[in-house]
Design an enzyme around this catalytic site. Structure first.
Site, PDB file in Angstrom:
ATOM      1  N   CYS A   8       0.923  -1.335   0.076  1.00  0.00           N
ATOM      2  CA  CYS A   8       0.001   0.187   0.157  1.00  0.00           C
ATOM      3  C   CYS A   8       0.897   1.107  -0.025  1.00  0.00           C
ATOM      4  O   CYS A   8       2.251   1.212  -0.079  1.00  0.00           O
ATOM      5  CB  CYS A   8      -0.849  -0.180   1.356  1.00  0.00           C
ATOM      6  N   GLY A  34      -1.775   1.756  -4.519  1.00  0.00           N
ATOM      7  CA  GLY A  34      -3.155   1.097  -4.079  1.00  0.00           C
ATOM      8  C   GLY A  34      -4.388   1.709  -4.749  1.00  0.00           C
ATOM      9  O   GLY A  34      -4.514   3.164  -4.644  1.00  0.00           O
ATOM     10  N   ASN A 109       1.472  -0.390   5.578  1.00  0.00           N
ATOM     11  CA  ASN A 109       2.128  -0.913   4.321  1.00  0.00           C
ATOM     12  C   ASN A 109       3.068  -1.978   4.568  1.00  0.00           C
ATOM     13  O   ASN A 109       3.842  -1.789   5.346  1.00  0.00           O
ATOM     14  CB  ASN A 109       2.877   0.200   3.271  1.00  0.00           C
ATOM     15  N   GLY A 110       2.397  -3.035   4.487  1.00  0.00           N
ATOM     16  CA  GLY A 110       3.161  -4.613   4.681  1.00  0.00           C
ATOM     17  C   GLY A 110       2.285  -5.352   5.152  1.00  0.00           C
ATOM     18  O   GLY A 110       1.060  -5.453   4.719  1.00  0.00           O
ATOM     19  N   TYR A 251       9.441  -3.733 -10.202  1.00  0.00           N
ATOM     20  CA  TYR A 251       7.836  -3.545 -10.592  1.00  0.00           C
ATOM     21  C   TYR A 251       6.873  -2.191  -9.816  1.00  0.00           C
ATOM     22  O   TYR A 251       6.269  -1.530 -10.412  1.00  0.00           O
ATOM     23  CB  TYR A 251       7.002  -4.746 -10.427  1.00  0.00           C
TER      24      TYR A 251
HETATM   25  P1  5GP Z   1       1.432 -12.553 -14.984  1.00  0.00           P
HETATM   26  O1  5GP Z   1       0.680 -12.156 -16.133  1.00  0.00           O
HETATM   27  O2  5GP Z   1       2.616 -13.456 -15.331  1.00  0.00           O
HETATM   28  O3  5GP Z   1       0.644 -13.430 -14.022  1.00  0.00           O
HETATM   29  O4  5GP Z   1       1.911 -11.348 -14.170  1.00  0.00           O
HETATM   30  C1  5GP Z   1       3.011 -10.683 -14.653  1.00  0.00           C
HETATM   31  C2  5GP Z   1       2.552  -9.176 -14.939  1.00  0.00           C
HETATM   32  O5  5GP Z   1       1.849  -8.636 -13.985  1.00  0.00           O
HETATM   33  C3  5GP Z   1       3.597  -8.225 -15.257  1.00  0.00           C
HETATM   34  O6  5GP Z   1       3.381  -7.314 -16.654  1.00  0.00           O
HETATM   35  C4  5GP Z   1       3.856  -7.543 -14.208  1.00  0.00           C
HETATM   36  O7  5GP Z   1       3.950  -6.124 -14.479  1.00  0.00           O
HETATM   37  C5  5GP Z   1       2.626  -7.273 -13.595  1.00  0.00           C
HETATM   38  N1  5GP Z   1       2.670  -7.961 -11.959  1.00  0.00           N
HETATM   39  C6  5GP Z   1       3.603  -8.312 -11.477  1.00  0.00           C
HETATM   40  N2  5GP Z   1       3.419  -8.582 -10.074  1.00  0.00           N
HETATM   41  C7  5GP Z   1       2.367  -7.802 -10.065  1.00  0.00           C
HETATM   42  C8  5GP Z   1       1.474  -7.392  -8.719  1.00  0.00           C
HETATM   43  O8  5GP Z   1       1.790  -7.700  -7.413  1.00  0.00           O
HETATM   44  N3  5GP Z   1       0.613  -6.710  -9.002  1.00  0.00           N
HETATM   45  C9  5GP Z   1      -0.070  -6.386 -10.174  1.00  0.00           C
HETATM   46  N4  5GP Z   1      -1.114  -5.722 -10.233  1.00  0.00           N
HETATM   47  N5  5GP Z   1       0.609  -6.657 -11.342  1.00  0.00           N
HETATM   48  C10 5GP Z   1       1.751  -7.376 -11.060  1.00  0.00           C
HETATM   49 MG    MG Z   2       3.180  -5.242 -16.206  1.00  0.00          MG
END
Ligand code: 5GP
Ligand code: MG
Length: 469
Positions: A8, A34, A109-110, A251
């Site tokens: 968050c 978030g 957050n956590g 990310y």
């Molecule tokens: P996958 O489609 O392989 O399940 O997830 C990878 C994609 O989801 C990547 O494009 C990455 O940017 C995004 N992604 C990775 N971790 C997370 C996360 O914790 N939350 C969200 N919303 N997107 C994620």
């Molecule tokens: Mg992505």
């Protein structure tokens, strides 16, 4: 483990004027951390703490007409990350209670990894809970220690001795504002100076947006009290080894934020450069998976000398795909979100770069779209090592079964997503890109070794809390 399982964003501000507009602005800047709910508390001129919180994006949760009714020179705020099972409105933060030492609000957050143990302990001591959130647990533990010490700093230190896991907290006790970072520094938190005020916030980009000056990161285990004209650091329990979450750089955080002295954009670009060195490919173009794979792709292009091209148009209003509960829905949502640009793709051999593969949903769908648009070869390069183990510290990656790379060879994953080749950055390469010693990073999701005690998992170091504070 119950308790909240999501990253968050948190903020706390103290100034000589009404901080409500600054809190709102900050939450909009850290909105990527978030989107499910947002909330603020402020301490008003009548000596009361007001709260405004609701579901949805900041603009919806905190509408201007309602914000205009709030005033106070100090306050905290929170944006909450959505997960498939977190829709419960009572989990909206900040969490606010009345105690015999004043009104207390907490934004977290956590993830508190010993949540169940602590909940059981406090239940049996006669406490009651209305949510399963870490922020409520924190208020309960803080209240207990406040009634023993009658000093917030001492109470917070004792509280930190009980909590395990990850926490970046902002805490408001009447008009006083505190920021706390867990003893490993798992989740980010930094301090800035703004006009006639100070701020503690998850990401430095928010300090820039307020025309403020970044001061420094909160150290692991540190408690910071911010006031309008200065801030006071207090040393709380810390570990010898830090464990900054690598996924913040890969990310989660904004590219323009600087976390623990490393700019996110710069780290991502370096990841791309190292990927180009570790997993080269003979192709015509380098293409990002927008938006999160963009900086990695730029680095790959620069290092390889192969032109960078935008090959996907992303609908910036599309809903999030990652958290949808059903695989069919997730796949459909990916095609609603992205569409290939034909002139970039047709007849080309390409590398596509994404930040991470979790289930493999995104890439599988996108590669089939690229083939349909006439791509000749599609080589996948990924900015994090294979995700093979759950995150217990706030990123929504739970069970091993969902990870496509778990128990599969590179070739098998490559076949599942339908790529011509697949290459991930190595753990060593990632550590090099972040440019910190491996012993200062949390690599739990890619190594399966965790900084804290997690039942059934391997602990990286047997590190004791430094008790000299
Ligand atoms: P996958 O489609 O392989 O399940 O997830 C990878 C994609 O989801 C990547 O494009 C990455 O940017 C995004 N992604 C990775 N971790 C997370 C996360 O914790 N939350 C969200 N919303 N997107 C994620
Ligand atoms: Mg992505």
């Amino acid at each position: 483990m119950t308790g909240p399982k999501h990253s968050c964003g948190v903020v706390g501000i103290a100034a000589t004027y009404n901080v409500v507009p600054a809190l709102q602005k900050t939450l909009m800047i850290i909105q990527h951390r978030g989107q499910e709910s947002a909330g603020i508390t402020v301490f008003n001129d009548d000596g009361k703490m007001d709260i405004l919180a609701g579901s949805g994006l900041v603009q919806v949760a905190l509408p201007s007409n309602r914000l205009a009714e709030l005033k106070g020179n100090s306050g905290i705020g929170h944006v909450r990350y959505p997960t498939a099972d977190s829709k419960d409105e009572k989990n909206i933060q900040p969490f606010k209670v009345t105690t015999n030492f004043g009104a207390v609000a907490v934004a977290h957050n956590g993830e508190i990894t010993n949540y169940d143990e602590l909940e059981a302990k406090y239940l049996s001591a006669g406490y009651s809970f209305t949510t399963n959130s870490g922020s409520e647990l924190v208020t309960k533990i803080l209240s207990k220690h406040m009634s023993q010490h009658n000093d917030p700093i001492k109470a917070m230190k004792s509280m930190m001795g009980e909590l395990e896991g990850s926490y970046a907290l902002t805490i408001q006790i009447d008009n006083r504002i505190f920021g706390i970072r867990d003893p490993y520094g798992l989740r980010p938190l930094c301090i800035g100076e703004i006009e006639e005020g100070h701020i503690v916030v998850s990401e430095s980009a928010a300090i820039d947006a307020l025309n403020g000056t970044f001061i420094r990161d909160v150290a692991p285990g540190e408690i910071i009290e911010v006031m309008h004209d200065h801030f006071i650091p207090h040393k709380g329990p810390a570990h010898k080894h830090k464990a900054n979450c690598m996924f913040e750089w890969v990310y989660f955080a904004r590219p323009d934020s600087v976390i623990d002295e490393r700019e996110v954009y710069d780290v991502r670009k370096r990841i791309g450069e190292i990927l180009a060195r570790e997993c080269p490919a003979d192709v015509d173009i380098i293409m990002p998976i927008p938006d999160s794979g963009r900086a990695h792709a730029i680095g790959f292009s620069i290092a390889s000398g192969i032109p960078y091209e935008e090959g996907f148009m992303k609908n910036r209003f599309a809903e999030r795909t990652f958290i949808l509960p059903d695989q069919k829905e997730r796949e459909l949502a990916v095609s609603m979100k992205m569409n290939p640009i034909k002139s970039t793709v047709e007849g080309k051999r390409m590398v596509i770069v994404d930040d991470s593969i979790v289930r493999g949903t995104t890439l599988k769908k996108l590669i089939s779209m690229l083939r349909k648009a006439g791509a000749k070869e599609v080589h996948v390069r990924v900015g994090s090592p294979p995700v093979i183990a759950p995150c217990y510290y706030g990123v929504d990656m739970r069970s091993r079964e969902q990870f496509v790379a778990n128990g599969r060879s590179n070739k098998e994953v490559c076949d599942i997503i339908g790529a011509d080749s697949l290459g991930y950055i190595s753990i060593e390469g990632l550590v090099e890109a972040i440019n910190k010693p491996e012993s200062e990073l949390c690599l739990g999701c890619v190594s399966g070794k965790y900084p804290t005690r997690i039942p059934g998992e391997t602990q990286r170091f047997q590190s004791k809390l430094n008790e000299e504070f």
